[in-house]
Design a protein around this motif. Structure first.
Motif, PDB file in Angstrom:
ATOM      1  N   ARG A   1      -8.490  -3.632  -0.218  1.00 29.64           N
ATOM      2  CA  ARG A   1      -8.794  -2.367  -0.896  1.00 29.64           C
ATOM      3  C   ARG A   1      -9.956  -1.636  -0.215  1.00 29.64           C
ATOM      4  O   ARG A   1      -9.996  -0.406  -0.208  1.00 29.64           O
ATOM      5  CB  ARG A   1      -9.121  -2.637  -2.369  1.00 29.64           C
TER       6      ARG A   1
ATOM      7  N   TYR B   1      -3.421   3.527  -2.534  1.00 31.44           N
ATOM      8  CA  TYR B   1      -3.150   2.610  -3.636  1.00 31.44           C
ATOM      9  C   TYR B   1      -2.710   1.245  -3.099  1.00 31.44           C
ATOM     10  O   TYR B   1      -1.819   1.159  -2.258  1.00 31.44           O
ATOM     11  CB  TYR B   1      -2.045   3.164  -4.540  1.00 31.44           C
ATOM     12  N   VAL B   2      -3.320   0.179  -3.619  1.00 35.74           N
ATOM     13  CA  VAL B   2      -2.978  -1.189  -3.226  1.00 35.74           C
ATOM     14  C   VAL B   2      -2.525  -1.946  -4.473  1.00 35.74           C
ATOM     15  O   VAL B   2      -3.251  -1.986  -5.476  1.00 35.74           O
ATOM     16  CB  VAL B   2      -4.167  -1.919  -2.576  1.00 35.74           C
TER      17      VAL B   2
ATOM     18  N   SER C   1      -8.304   0.050   2.922  1.00 40.54           N
ATOM     19  CA  SER C   1      -7.294   1.082   2.678  1.00 40.54           C
ATOM     20  C   SER C   1      -7.801   2.148   1.700  1.00 40.54           C
ATOM     21  O   SER C   1      -8.307   1.811   0.625  1.00 40.54           O
ATOM     22  CB  SER C   1      -6.024   0.441   2.113  1.00 40.54           C
TER      23      SER C   1
ATOM     24  N   SER D   1       5.119   3.365   3.702  1.00 41.05           N
ATOM     25  CA  SER D   1       4.149   2.524   3.014  1.00 41.05           C
ATOM     26  C   SER D   1       3.964   1.251   3.837  1.00 41.05           C
ATOM     27  O   SER D   1       4.671   1.026   4.813  1.00 41.05           O
ATOM     28  CB  SER D   1       4.641   2.197   1.602  1.00 41.05           C
TER      29      SER D   1
ATOM     30  N   TYR E   1       0.384   5.391   9.432  1.00 48.14           N
ATOM     31  CA  TYR E   1       0.472   4.021   8.935  1.00 48.14           C
ATOM     32  C   TYR E   1       0.234   2.975  10.025  1.00 48.14           C
ATOM     33  O   TYR E   1      -0.227   1.865   9.744  1.00 48.14           O
ATOM     34  CB  TYR E   1       1.832   3.788   8.284  1.00 48.14           C
TER      35      TYR E   1
ATOM     36  N   ILE F   1       0.866  -1.179   0.000  1.00 47.54           N
ATOM     37  CA  ILE F   1       0.000   0.000   0.000  1.00 47.54           C
ATOM     38  C   ILE F   1       0.897   1.222   0.000  1.00 47.54           C
ATOM     39  O   ILE F   1       1.677   1.429   0.939  1.00 47.54           O
ATOM     40  CB  ILE F   1      -0.926   0.015   1.224  1.00 47.54           C
TER      41      ILE F   1
END
Length: 298
Positions: free
Chosen positions: A213, A219-220, A216, A194, A53, A43
């Motif tokens: 997805r 972006y995965v 989060s 990340s 994070y 991610i």
């Protein structure tokens, strides 16, 4: 003649099994290394990474199928040693990951150095090809040159070589460097990272991606999407291998056919006697079909 036919099938089956096993083993090993370097899914946040994070990592760990979640950072850099300067990919992970993660130790086996009993700060791990190119060994110092956020100022830092690994993949052994995530935080003066995710079965990563997805907002990417070109090459190799094996088995089939025809010609006298005693042509054919069937079963 039946013994020759039997040996033909045995050798053919053995050759096909060896070819398929060797090829599938190499493909599996190669894909396993791809998945281990980039983890099973990653991610990426906006800019340098995700500021919160740790909270997102806790949410991801609750998902079914997720085994482990780790913060990390990737950055391209220049590494300088006594024999020259080379471009590398720097991967930063937490200190305890290098020391305690058995899967990492298995994939990137240390051939020199030890990281369990050293102060794992301002130190790095690099591949043996890169170490040879730089002319360094364990205990030597190298310089990493990173690009700052403004893309103009170059930041050069001194790191000690704590270990030299061998991954068995030229791209990793020549251009991959592992450092401590805390060192990167110290360089960038901000704690953004990340996230790297491990799932139960990396080869079935598509099964777990939808839930990841949903959790989060960033972006995965799966390891398969990050290594699309390599996986396409593997698929092409498998297609070519199937074509070659198909041709191989066609040749084997004709070999077996010619052997069975030789058996028929060798038994002409016996066939004539049996037919004279009243054996029908279909029954004669069934005898040879049963002969071929039994050879195939054995």
């Amino acid at each position: 003649i039946s013994v020759i036919a039997l040996l033909t099938i045995i050798v053919s089956a053995m050759a096909a099994t060896v070819i398929l096993s060797a090829a599938n083993g190499m493909h599996y090993n190669f894909m396993d290394k791809l998945a281990s370097k980039d983890f099973h899914a990653v991610i990426y946040g906006y800019g340098r990474g995700i500021s919160d994070y740790e909270s997102l990592a806790l949410e991801l760990k609750k998902l079914p199928g997720v085994v482990d979640v780790r913060p990390f950072l990737d950055q391209q850099a220049l590494i300088k040693g006594p024999l020259g300067t080379y471009g590398v990919m720097v991967k930063a992970l937490p200190k305890d990951f290098y020391i305690n993660d058995n899967e990492f130790k298995m994939r990137f086996a240390l051939i020199r150095g030890e990281i369990t009993n050293v102060e794992w700060r301002h130190a790095l791990l690099l591949g043996y090809n890169l170490a040879e190119n730089l002319g360094v060994s364990v205990g030597d110092w190298v310089y990493l040159t990173l690009v700052n956020d403004d893309l103009l100022s170059l930041l050069q830092y001194k790191f000690k070589v704590a270990g030299i690994f061998e991954a068995g993949y030229a791209e990793y052994d020549t251009g991959l460097v592992f450092v401590n995530l805390e060192d990167v935080f110290e360089v960038t003066s901000e704690e953004k990272a990340s996230l790297a995710i491990r799932v139960k079965d990396p080869f079935q990563i598509e099964k777990w991606l939808p839930k990841i997805r949903e959790t989060s907002p960033f972006y995965v990417y799966s390891w398969k999407s990050l290594n699309r070109n390599n996986l396409v090459n593997i698929r092409n190799e498998k297609v070519m291998m199937r074509i070659i094996l198909t041709i191989f088995f066609i040749v084997v089939c004709f070999n077996i056919l010619s052997t069975m025809m030789a058996t028929v010609l060798d038994k002409r006298e016996e066939i004539g006697i049996l037919k004279a005693m009243g054996l029908r042509p279909k029954s004669v054919m069934s005898v040879f079909l049963m002969d071929g069937f039994l050879i195939g079963v054995i």
